[in-house]
Structure formats: structure tokens, C-alpha cells
Design a protein around this motif. Structure first.
Motif, PDB file in Angstrom:
ATOM      1  N   TRP A   1       0.834  -1.211   0.000  1.00  0.00           N
ATOM      2  CA  TRP A   1       0.000   0.000   0.000  1.00  0.00           C
ATOM      3  C   TRP A   1       0.866   1.258   0.000  1.00  0.00           C
ATOM      4  O   TRP A   1       0.540   2.236  -0.687  1.00  0.00           O
ATOM      5  CB  TRP A   1      -0.945   0.006   1.198  1.00  0.00           C
ATOM      6  N   ILE A   2       1.959   1.244   0.741  1.00  0.00           N
ATOM      7  CA  ILE A   2       2.857   2.409   0.782  1.00  0.00           C
ATOM      8  C   ILE A   2       3.505   2.631  -0.585  1.00  0.00           C
ATOM      9  O   ILE A   2       3.591   3.763  -1.068  1.00  0.00           O
ATOM     10  CB  ILE A   2       3.922   2.247   1.893  1.00  0.00           C
ATOM     11  N   ILE A   3       3.944   1.564  -1.219  1.00  0.00           N
ATOM     12  CA  ILE A   3       4.559   1.689  -2.542  1.00  0.00           C
ATOM     13  C   ILE A   3       3.539   2.206  -3.556  1.00  0.00           C
ATOM     14  O   ILE A   3       3.849   3.083  -4.371  1.00  0.00           O
ATOM     15  CB  ILE A   3       5.191   0.353  -2.989  1.00  0.00           C
ATOM     16  N   LEU A   4       2.316   1.693  -3.512  1.00  0.00           N
ATOM     17  CA  LEU A   4       1.258   2.189  -4.402  1.00  0.00           C
ATOM     18  C   LEU A   4       0.994   3.667  -4.165  1.00  0.00           C
ATOM     19  O   LEU A   4       0.869   4.452  -5.117  1.00  0.00           O
ATOM     20  CB  LEU A   4      -0.029   1.395  -4.199  1.00  0.00           C
ATOM     21  N   LEU A   5       0.904   4.056  -2.909  1.00  0.00           N
ATOM     22  CA  LEU A   5       0.686   5.463  -2.571  1.00  0.00           C
ATOM     23  C   LEU A   5       1.835   6.318  -3.099  1.00  0.00           C
ATOM     24  O   LEU A   5       1.611   7.402  -3.653  1.00  0.00           O
ATOM     25  CB  LEU A   5       0.539   5.629  -1.058  1.00  0.00           C
ATOM     26  N   LEU A   6       3.045   5.838  -2.965  1.00  0.00           N
ATOM     27  CA  LEU A   6       4.217   6.550  -3.458  1.00  0.00           C
ATOM     28  C   LEU A   6       4.158   6.738  -4.977  1.00  0.00           C
ATOM     29  O   LEU A   6       4.440   7.824  -5.484  1.00  0.00           O
ATOM     30  CB  LEU A   6       5.483   5.799  -3.055  1.00  0.00           C
ATOM     31  N   VAL A   7       3.774   5.687  -5.707  1.00  0.00           N
ATOM     32  CA  VAL A   7       3.651   5.786  -7.163  1.00  0.00           C
ATOM     33  C   VAL A   7       2.616   6.853  -7.536  1.00  0.00           C
ATOM     34  O   VAL A   7       2.852   7.698  -8.392  1.00  0.00           O
ATOM     35  CB  VAL A   7       3.292   4.424  -7.792  1.00  0.00           C
ATOM     36  N   VAL A   8       1.464   6.830  -6.864  1.00  0.00           N
ATOM     37  CA  VAL A   8       0.402   7.802  -7.156  1.00  0.00           C
ATOM     38  C   VAL A   8       0.840   9.215  -6.801  1.00  0.00           C
ATOM     39  O   VAL A   8       0.660  10.152  -7.595  1.00  0.00           O
ATOM     40  CB  VAL A   8      -0.902   7.417  -6.414  1.00  0.00           C
ATOM     41  N   VAL A   9       1.439   9.391  -5.633  1.00  0.00           N
ATOM     42  CA  VAL A   9       1.872  10.726  -5.200  1.00  0.00           C
ATOM     43  C   VAL A   9       2.950  11.286  -6.127  1.00  0.00           C
ATOM     44  O   VAL A   9       2.893  12.452  -6.527  1.00  0.00           O
ATOM     45  CB  VAL A   9       2.347  10.706  -3.726  1.00  0.00           C
ATOM     46  N   LEU A  10       3.927  10.456  -6.492  1.00  0.00           N
ATOM     47  CA  LEU A  10       4.976  10.929  -7.407  1.00  0.00           C
ATOM     48  C   LEU A  10       4.402  11.271  -8.780  1.00  0.00           C
ATOM     49  O   LEU A  10       4.816  12.259  -9.402  1.00  0.00           O
ATOM     50  CB  LEU A  10       6.090   9.896  -7.527  1.00  0.00           C
ATOM     51  N   THR A  11       3.427  10.488  -9.236  1.00  0.00           N
ATOM     52  CA  THR A  11       2.768  10.789 -10.509  1.00  0.00           C
ATOM     53  C   THR A  11       2.079  12.147 -10.425  1.00  0.00           C
ATOM     54  O   THR A  11       2.226  12.991 -11.325  1.00  0.00           O
ATOM     55  CB  THR A  11       1.748   9.688 -10.871  1.00  0.00           C
ATOM     56  N   LEU A  12       1.337  12.370  -9.352  1.00  0.00           N
ATOM     57  CA  LEU A  12       0.647  13.653  -9.186  1.00  0.00           C
ATOM     58  C   LEU A  12       1.625  14.810  -9.034  1.00  0.00           C
ATOM     59  O   LEU A  12       1.384  15.896  -9.570  1.00  0.00           O
ATOM     60  CB  LEU A  12      -0.305  13.585  -7.995  1.00  0.00           C
ATOM     61  N   CYS A  13       2.723  14.581  -8.334  1.00  0.00           N
ATOM     62  CA  CYS A  13       3.746  15.634  -8.180  1.00  0.00           C
ATOM     63  C   CYS A  13       4.358  16.007  -9.524  1.00  0.00           C
ATOM     64  O   CYS A  13       4.629  17.186  -9.777  1.00  0.00           O
ATOM     65  CB  CYS A  13       4.828  15.193  -7.197  1.00  0.00           C
ATOM     66  N   MET A  14       4.571  15.009 -10.390  1.00  0.00           N
ATOM     67  CA  MET A  14       5.061  15.312 -11.735  1.00  0.00           C
ATOM     68  C   MET A  14       4.004  16.077 -12.517  1.00  0.00           C
ATOM     69  O   MET A  14       4.305  17.059 -13.194  1.00  0.00           O
ATOM     70  CB  MET A  14       5.445  14.032 -12.492  1.00  0.00           C
ATOM     71  N   ALA A  15       2.750  15.645 -12.413  1.00  0.00           N
ATOM     72  CA  ALA A  15       1.668  16.249 -13.189  1.00  0.00           C
ATOM     73  C   ALA A  15       1.411  17.705 -12.807  1.00  0.00           C
ATOM     74  O   ALA A  15       1.107  18.523 -13.675  1.00  0.00           O
ATOM     75  CB  ALA A  15       0.389  15.425 -13.035  1.00  0.00           C
ATOM     76  N   ILE A  16       1.524  18.034 -11.527  1.00  0.00           N
ATOM     77  CA  ILE A  16       1.247  19.416 -11.112  1.00  0.00           C
ATOM     78  C   ILE A  16       2.500  20.284 -11.053  1.00  0.00           C
ATOM     79  O   ILE A  16       2.424  21.448 -10.694  1.00  0.00           O
ATOM     80  CB  ILE A  16       0.492  19.469  -9.765  1.00  0.00           C
ATOM     81  N   GLY A  17       3.631  19.709 -11.416  1.00  0.00           N
ATOM     82  CA  GLY A  17       4.851  20.501 -11.536  1.00  0.00           C
ATOM     83  C   GLY A  17       5.690  20.622 -10.281  1.00  0.00           C
ATOM     84  O   GLY A  17       6.631  21.413 -10.256  1.00  0.00           O
ATOM     85  N   LEU A  18       5.371  19.869  -9.232  1.00  0.00           N
ATOM     86  CA  LEU A  18       6.218  19.908  -8.043  1.00  0.00           C
ATOM     87  C   LEU A  18       7.570  19.245  -8.305  1.00  0.00           C
ATOM     88  O   LEU A  18       8.556  19.565  -7.650  1.00  0.00           O
ATOM     89  CB  LEU A  18       5.529  19.221  -6.860  1.00  0.00           C
ATOM     90  N   ILE A  19       7.568  18.325  -9.227  1.00  0.00           N
ATOM     91  CA  ILE A  19       8.819  17.742  -9.712  1.00  0.00           C
ATOM     92  C   ILE A  19       9.139  18.493 -10.997  1.00  0.00           C
ATOM     93  O   ILE A  19       8.260  18.696 -11.839  1.00  0.00           O
ATOM     94  CB  ILE A  19       8.661  16.228  -9.962  1.00  0.00           C
ATOM     95  N   PRO A  20      10.382  18.948 -11.169  1.00  0.00           N
ATOM     96  CA  PRO A  20      10.713  19.748 -12.359  1.00  0.00           C
ATOM     97  C   PRO A  20      10.288  19.074 -13.666  1.00  0.00           C
ATOM     98  O   PRO A  20      10.409  17.849 -13.825  1.00  0.00           O
ATOM     99  CB  PRO A  20      12.238  19.880 -12.288  1.00  0.00           C
TER     100      PRO A  20
END
Length: 135
Positions: A79-98
């Protein structure tokens, strides 16, 4: 693409086993879908050209959960790994990740294609079976 991975989810659920399905391929394809989704959002691509990607991303998450459930390894770690995948995807999508990082991941997506297919093909060849792989 609306149905996409649902037949495979159903086959695994009904069999009570993910035998014959490469777990590595499931996770790699999920990550690939997340990268494709984030890339298209960052590039402001019209949703009509990639609408199947978030649908398949969700289905890949469901597939990973069902496979882990039936094979008995659905733990807090999964569950933590799944949450991490989703959060990192969203961070890329909204520009928090360059954006350059997102674009770089998208460029590496071709390599992920080999990592998605390779383990499944090898597993099928070795066992001479597709197991619960839905065709």
C-alpha cells in the motif's frame, strides 16, 4: 481502453492466483502509465489524445492490488509503494517535480516497454503457459 486490464483482473480474482502473470511487468506498466499521464498533463496535451492513460493507470493499480491479495502478499508495504507511485505521478503532473525530470522519465519510457514485456514473455516461454494472463 475502458475495459483494458479488467479481464485480467477478473481472471486473477476468479482463479484465486496470479500464477503466470509477471508481477514485475504489472508494476513497470503501472509506473509507465503514471509517467505518460504526468507527461501529457505537463505538456498540456488535449485530454482526448490520452484519456485512456489515466483509466489504464487506475486499472494497473487495481491489478497490482488484486494480484497481491490473491497471492497473499498485500501488506502495508505494498500500500505504501502504491501510494508513493500515485503521489509521485501527481507531483510530476502538477509541476512539483521539475518538468525536465518528467520529460526525462517520458524519454526513458521506451526502455520501460522492454521491461514490461520482457519478464512476461520469459515467464510464458519457461512455463509454456500463460497462467492467469488474459488475452
Amino acid at each position: 481502453s475502458l475495459i483494458g486490464k479488467l479481464p485480467q483482473v477478473h481472471a486473477i480474482w476468479c482463479a484465486g492466483s496470479a500464477t503466470g502473470v509477471s508481477i514485475m511487468s504489472i508494476w513497470t506498466e503501472m509506473i509507465s502509465m503514471g509517467i505518460q499521464f504526468a507527461y501529457n498533463v505537463v505538456r498540456s496535451t488535449p485530454l482526448t489524445t490520452y484519456a485512456e492513460v489515466p483509466i489504464l493507470f487506475g486499472q494497473m493499480i487495481l491489478l497490482a492490488v488484486v494480484a497481491a491479495w490473491v497471492d497473499g502478499y498485500l501488506t502495508v508495504r505494498i500500500w505504501i509503494i502504491l501510494l508513493l507511485v500515485v503521489v509521485l505521478t501527481l507531483c510530476m503532473a502538477i509541476g512539483l517535480i521539475p518538468t525536465t525530470v518528467t520529460l526525462g522519465f517520458y524519454a526513458l519510457n521506451a526502455l520501460l516497454g522492454f521491461l514490461i514485456v520482457g519478464p512476461q514473455v520469459l515467464m510464458n516461454w519457461r512455463t509454456r503457459s500463460t497462467g492467469q494472463l488474459s488475452l
